[in-house]
Write a protein that holds these residues in place. Structure first.
Motif, mmCIF file in Angstrom:
data_model
loop_
_atom_site.group_PDB
_atom_site.id
_atom_site.type_symbol
_atom_site.label_atom_id
_atom_site.label_comp_id
_atom_site.label_asym_id
_atom_site.label_seq_id
_atom_site.Cartn_x
_atom_site.Cartn_y
_atom_site.Cartn_z
ATOM 1 N N TYR A 68 0.836 -1.203 0.000
ATOM 2 C CA TYR A 68 0.000 0.000 0.000
ATOM 3 C C TYR A 68 0.867 1.247 0.000
ATOM 4 N N ALA A 75 -3.315 1.275 -4.145
ATOM 5 C CA ALA A 75 -3.294 -0.119 -3.695
ATOM 6 C C ALA A 75 -3.297 -1.010 -4.936
ATOM 7 N N ASP A 78 -4.801 -4.572 -5.177
ATOM 8 C CA ASP A 78 -6.243 -4.774 -5.010
ATOM 9 C C ASP A 78 -6.914 -5.116 -6.341
ATOM 10 N N CYS A 306 2.180 1.799 -9.247
ATOM 11 C CA CYS A 306 1.069 2.466 -8.578
ATOM 12 C C CYS A 306 0.296 3.421 -9.483
ATOM 13 N N TYR A 313 -7.391 3.148 -5.608
ATOM 14 C CA TYR A 313 -6.892 4.044 -4.565
ATOM 15 C C TYR A 313 -7.863 3.990 -3.392
#
Length: 314
Positions: A68, A75, A78, A306, A313
């Motif tokens: 994270y 994230a 995810d 990212c 997010y």
């Protein structure tokens, strides 16, 4: 179920797989949204060798990275399926053959829809990667962070070297010339043409001295607006774009470079672009026994992950 980096609480940080962020190793890009790939090549260097050891050291220094992003809220794990695809089996004795091997290796990866995040290796490797990317997406926009423009016509009479890839890319129609930004350029040269030639192709040049002591967030706002959200975009980051005070482990260091916060602003400013590939090149561990340059490289690659399309997010 999506892959997750192996956490330090599950296993001591220096145990487990020697992969980027201790992610699972994969043999195929099928089912992956993004993948880390090493290209341990440095036979295109003109000064100090050692970048062939970059991928291994970057992976080692990535052991402290967590899933994270506390600063941005990203994230990536995810929503994206990510793995480490290992290294390209280059030919350490033959640069043209290695360039062909890299292109052949990347074509099925890019064709599968997997976004490559490359650990270099010297900057020669971007040419075959761009060939593979353009085969799927057509000519791309480019954000290129570097101390050098890498647009030489030749080096020592050779067309392939770490100082020539973007000249070849223009000649081969791999880039959208008016959507190319080169950030951090500096140092001594042989003639004004070192920077005048890319300008003549429509490139936007941002010399390092023009952004000393400045936030690069406004620049990235301008770049995002000019490129737009749909244009396939490639991010190529030479670690020597950063000042050697922070990243001395590289083959051709130049004083007066970008700071680490500026590097983060550039990458984080790519959020919202249609990134189709990224690389982090020219980490040469033998010149930085502390490991700081490789540590920085590992973090910048994580930041690239990212900002890929589809990242959640929270």
């Amino acid at each position: 179920m999506r892959n997750q980096p192996l956490g330090g609480n599950e296993m001591p940080r220096f145990g487990g797989p020697a992969t980027m962020m201790r992610l699972p190793a994969a043999a195929s890009p099928e089912g992956l949204d993004a993948a880390f790939i090493g290209v341990p090549l440095d036979i295109g260097t003109s000064h100090r060798p050692g970048a062939r050891f970059g991928p291994r050291q970057i992976r080692a220094e990535s052991c402290l990275l967590r899933p994270y992003n506390m600063a941005t809220g990203a994230a990536p794990f995810d929503t994206l399926q990510v793995a480490d695809l290992g290294d390209v089996p280059i030919n350490t004795f033959h640069l043209p053959k290695s360039v062909a091997i890299i292109e052949q290796h990347y074509r099925p990866i890019v064709a599968s829809g997997c976004i490559p995040l490359t650990l270099g290796g010297d900057h020669t490797i971007v040419l075959p990667i761009l060939r593979a990317v353009a085969a799927r997406h057509g000519p791309v926009a480019l954000i290129h962070v570097d101390a050098h423009a890498d647009v030489n016509a030749h080096m020592f009479g050779e067309p392939l070297a770490h100082g020539t890839p973007f000249r070849r890319a223009v000649e081969e129609g791999l880039l959208q010339g008016d959507k190319v930004w080169q950030i951090g350029l500096r140092g001594s040269g042989y003639a004004a043409d070192d920077f005048d030639w890319p300008r003549a192709q429509g490139f936007h040049l941002v010399p390092a001295h023009a952004v000393w002591w400045r936030s690069l967030a406004p620049l990235m706002d301008e770049i995002r607006a000019a490129i737009g959200p749909d244009t396939p975009t490639y991010l190529s980051f030479d670690i020597d774009g950063i000042d050697p005070a922070y990243a001395g482990g590289t083959g051709t260091p130049e004083i007066g470079g970008l700071t680490v916060p500026q590097a983060l602003e550039i990458i984080r400013g790519c959020r919202g672009l249609n990134l189709v590939g990224c690389d982090l090149v020219e980490v040469a561990p033998p010149y930085d026994p502390s490991g700081n340059t490789a540590l920085l490289g590992a973090n910048l690659l994580y930041e690239m992950l990212c900002v890929l399309p589809g990242v959640a997010y929270r």
